[in-house]
Write a protein that holds these residues in place. Structure first.
Motif, PDB file in Angstrom:
ATOM      1  N   ARG A   1      -5.646 -45.854  57.800  1.00 33.24           N
ATOM      2  CA  ARG A   1      -4.675 -45.010  57.341  1.00 33.24           C
ATOM      3  C   ARG A   1      -3.568 -44.460  58.251  1.00 33.24           C
ATOM      4  O   ARG A   1      -2.615 -44.122  58.146  1.00 33.24           O
ATOM      5  CB  ARG A   1      -5.100 -43.726  56.559  1.00 33.24           C
ATOM      6  CG  ARG A   1      -5.893 -44.076  55.231  1.00 33.24           C
ATOM      7  CD  ARG A   1      -5.186 -44.716  54.073  1.00 33.24           C
ATOM      8  NE  ARG A   1      -4.354 -43.274  53.663  1.00 33.24           N
ATOM      9  CZ  ARG A   1      -4.526 -42.352  52.965  1.00 33.24           C
ATOM     10  NH1 ARG A   1      -5.376 -42.445  52.465  1.00 33.24           N
ATOM     11  NH2 ARG A   1      -3.642 -41.630  52.449  1.00 33.24           N
ATOM     12  N   THR A   2      -4.211 -44.210  59.647  1.00 31.67           N
ATOM     13  CA  THR A   2      -3.447 -43.731  60.580  1.00 31.67           C
ATOM     14  C   THR A   2      -2.817 -44.582  61.661  1.00 31.67           C
ATOM     15  O   THR A   2      -1.994 -44.288  62.237  1.00 31.67           O
ATOM     16  CB  THR A   2      -4.017 -42.622  61.417  1.00 31.67           C
ATOM     17  OG1 THR A   2      -5.344 -43.354  61.833  1.00 31.67           O
ATOM     18  CG2 THR A   2      -4.752 -41.454  60.491  1.00 31.67           C
TER      19      THR A   2
ATOM     20  N   PHE B   1      -7.551 -36.377  60.783  1.00 37.84           N
ATOM     21  CA  PHE B   1      -7.227 -37.081  59.280  1.00 37.84           C
ATOM     22  C   PHE B   1      -8.292 -36.951  58.394  1.00 37.84           C
ATOM     23  O   PHE B   1      -8.122 -36.644  57.166  1.00 37.84           O
ATOM     24  CB  PHE B   1      -6.752 -38.583  59.469  1.00 37.84           C
ATOM     25  CG  PHE B   1      -6.301 -39.226  58.201  1.00 37.84           C
ATOM     26  CD1 PHE B   1      -5.386 -39.023  57.722  1.00 37.84           C
ATOM     27  CD2 PHE B   1      -7.431 -39.824  57.414  1.00 37.84           C
ATOM     28  CE1 PHE B   1      -4.962 -39.659  56.471  1.00 37.84           C
ATOM     29  CE2 PHE B   1      -7.116 -40.657  56.306  1.00 37.84           C
ATOM     30  CZ  PHE B   1      -5.901 -40.271  55.768  1.00 37.84           C
TER      31      PHE B   1
ATOM     32  N   GLY C   1      -8.338 -33.621  57.006  1.00 36.84           N
ATOM     33  CA  GLY C   1      -7.029 -33.174  56.375  1.00 36.84           C
ATOM     34  C   GLY C   1      -7.048 -33.643  54.747  1.00 36.84           C
ATOM     35  O   GLY C   1      -7.862 -34.227  54.180  1.00 36.84           O
ATOM     36  N   PRO C   2      -6.057 -33.081  54.114  1.00 39.07           N
ATOM     37  CA  PRO C   2      -6.083 -33.194  52.497  1.00 39.07           C
ATOM     38  C   PRO C   2      -5.828 -34.578  52.064  1.00 39.07           C
ATOM     39  O   PRO C   2      -5.852 -34.810  50.819  1.00 39.07           O
ATOM     40  CB  PRO C   2      -4.814 -32.411  52.436  1.00 39.07           C
ATOM     41  CG  PRO C   2      -3.931 -32.275  53.576  1.00 39.07           C
ATOM     42  CD  PRO C   2      -4.924 -32.494  54.569  1.00 39.07           C
ATOM     43  N   ASP C   3      -5.187 -35.598  52.920  1.00 42.50           N
ATOM     44  CA  ASP C   3      -5.057 -36.935  52.638  1.00 42.50           C
ATOM     45  C   ASP C   3      -6.157 -37.793  52.407  1.00 42.50           C
ATOM     46  O   ASP C   3      -6.113 -39.076  52.225  1.00 42.50           O
ATOM     47  CB  ASP C   3      -3.975 -37.530  53.266  1.00 42.50           C
ATOM     48  CG  ASP C   3      -2.730 -36.819  53.028  1.00 42.50           C
ATOM     49  OD1 ASP C   3      -2.378 -36.029  51.972  1.00 42.50           O
ATOM     50  OD2 ASP C   3      -1.560 -36.528  54.022  1.00 42.50           O
ATOM     51  N   PHE C   4      -7.301 -37.288  53.087  1.00 45.19           N
ATOM     52  CA  PHE C   4      -8.518 -38.320  53.124  1.00 45.19           C
ATOM     53  C   PHE C   4      -9.314 -38.219  52.180  1.00 45.19           C
ATOM     54  O   PHE C   4      -9.478 -37.284  51.343  1.00 45.19           O
ATOM     55  CB  PHE C   4      -9.364 -37.777  54.350  1.00 45.19           C
ATOM     56  CG  PHE C   4     -10.726 -38.482  54.428  1.00 45.19           C
ATOM     57  CD1 PHE C   4     -10.751 -39.714  55.160  1.00 45.19           C
ATOM     58  CD2 PHE C   4     -11.735 -38.200  53.742  1.00 45.19           C
ATOM     59  CE1 PHE C   4     -11.919 -40.497  55.081  1.00 45.19           C
ATOM     60  CE2 PHE C   4     -13.119 -38.845  53.964  1.00 45.19           C
ATOM     61  CZ  PHE C   4     -12.971 -40.025  54.515  1.00 45.19           C
TER      62      PHE C   4
ATOM     63  N   THR D   1     -14.376 -36.683  49.187  1.00 44.54           N
ATOM     64  CA  THR D   1     -13.564 -35.965  50.005  1.00 44.54           C
ATOM     65  C   THR D   1     -14.309 -35.090  50.988  1.00 44.54           C
ATOM     66  O   THR D   1     -15.403 -34.641  50.607  1.00 44.54           O
ATOM     67  CB  THR D   1     -12.484 -35.408  49.312  1.00 44.54           C
ATOM     68  OG1 THR D   1     -13.126 -34.313  48.343  1.00 44.54           O
ATOM     69  CG2 THR D   1     -11.620 -36.130  48.335  1.00 44.54           C
TER      70      THR D   1
END
Length: 393
Positions: free
Chosen positions: A313-314, A325, A328-331, A342
């Motif tokens: 993703r990164t 990451f 964070g909220p997008d994982f 999550t």
């Protein structure tokens, strides 16, 4: 002649493919003990590669995606022998790897985390279920993939309450971790409206039951342990030490179901799980290892896949960036459990459903219908944000 040679060289250069860039190397350590503790059942003996086999499968999965992104993942195993210093072993792995998947007891997990505090290496706890590692003893450099005792107890309690089996007889072993499990079960009973009608203790006095007279001894001992109890719906055994619980089914004084450490068992994974694509994962694991996938295997697989997912993703191999990451909220991570996993940002515990298995089939999966939460129903399992004692630093 010179012009022809120049033209030939130019055409040759155009026809030669550009050398591919070297892939980003992402090293993952795996730290665990070499010794394997034997359980009561002869058919449930753990394999020598219990846990790390799941991580190896995840490394294959990571590299399947990684080859398209210019990333390469490797696994670096270190087995601790009796007398080995866990902090020295962790530091040695940290020199090579940005992440370490650890299957260690709570005290050793804390020692490793404190030793690596300034190294920039992140630990992923794949084995220890102690709530204190996520609460009063939480560390900012440890992600917890294994569920907690409170998550396991809550998953079981929700199902029993949903079934209206609210009257429990609690039988606890005499060892420290048995008492910790009993604490989690008491908390779950209070939280979801069950009642513990009586508590009893099974004292471990040692001795071998695998003798010619063992079955006769057990057949007499278990009814005595459970007789003359107040009316109850289900017997809950807190026996993480595996001393007595496996002997309870079909031997209690009253004909009642068993749950907890035997009978209906809460777990993060079971070989019988076959929903949401789990069969494909189970089959790939069996093909590689000639055995079924255990909960520890799945927890190690999940830990390694979390790193792989963050890297894809990164598009990075930097440990700090991947760690940020994941927090964070997008994982999120697909893990064959019906909903994405999550991370709880207040104590770095991975949210996950809890499977309820009877040794042959999956009976149910918690959280159960009707147990609601304002953020995520998965947060009905274990310590919620308003309850936490964790102060990450």
């Amino acid at each position: 002649m010179v012009r022809w040679l120049v033209r030939a060289i130019a055409l040759g250069l155009l026809a030669t493919p550009a050398r591919a860039a070297e892939p980003i190397e992402i090293g993952i350590g795996y730290l665990h003990h070499a010794a394997i503790r034997s359980p009561l059942s002869l058919v449930e003996q753990p394999a020598e590669n219990d846990g790390i086999a799941g991580a190896r499968l995840a490394i294959e999965d990571n590299n399947t995606t990684g080859k398209f992104l210019g990333q390469h993942f490797s696994l670096d195993e270190m087995r601790l022998k009796d007398g080995d210093d866990v902090t020295e072993a962790a530091a040695a792995l940290a020199k090579r790897d940005g992440f370490i998947i650890a299957d260690l007891p709570a005290a050793e997990m804390l020692a490793a985390a404190d030793a690596l505090r300034d190294h920039g290496t992140m630990l992923l706890n794949a084995g220890a279920i102690d709530d204190r590692l996520r609460e009063e003893d939480c560390r900012a450099n440890v992600i917890h993939v294994a569920p907690t005792r409170s998550m396991l107890a809550d998953g079981l309690a929700q199902y029993l309450v949903w079934k209206q089996w609210k009257r429990w007889l609690l039988v606890t072993g005499s060892h420290a971790k048995d008492r910790l499990y009993a604490d989690a079960l008491r908390r779950a009973a209070t939280r979801f409206g069950a009642k513990i009608v009586q508590e009893r203790t099974f004292e471990d006095t040692g001795g071998a039951r695998r003798t010619d007279s063992g079955v006769t001894l057990i057949q007499r001992q278990m009814p005595v342990l459970t007789q003359q109890a107040p009316a109850y719906d289900v017997l809950i055994a807190a026996d993480e030490s595996e001393v007595f619980a496996s002997y309870l089914p079909y031997r209690t004084w009253d004909p009642r179901p068993i749950a907890g450490s035997a009978g209906l068992v809460p777990t993060s994974w079971d070989a019988a799980h076959d929903q949401w694509g789990a069969v494909q994962l189970q089959n790939r694991f069996i093909k590689l290892n000639a055995r079924h996938m255990t909960a520890l295997d799945m927890q190690a697989w999940t830990a390694a896949r979390m790193i792989g997912e963050a890297a894809s993703r990164t598009n990075s191999g930097d440990a700090r960036r991947l760690f940020d990451f994941i927090k964070g909220p997008d994982f999120l991570l697909a893990a064959f459990k019906g909903q994405p996993l999550t991370l709880r940002d207040w104590n770095l515990q991975l949210r996950q459903p809890i499977l309820l298995a009877d040794g042959r089939m999956i009976v149910s999966i918690s959280p159960q219908e009707g147990f609601l939460h304002q953020v995520s129903e998965l947060d009905t399992l274990g310590v919620d944000r308003p309850e936490t004692k964790c102060r990450l630093h």
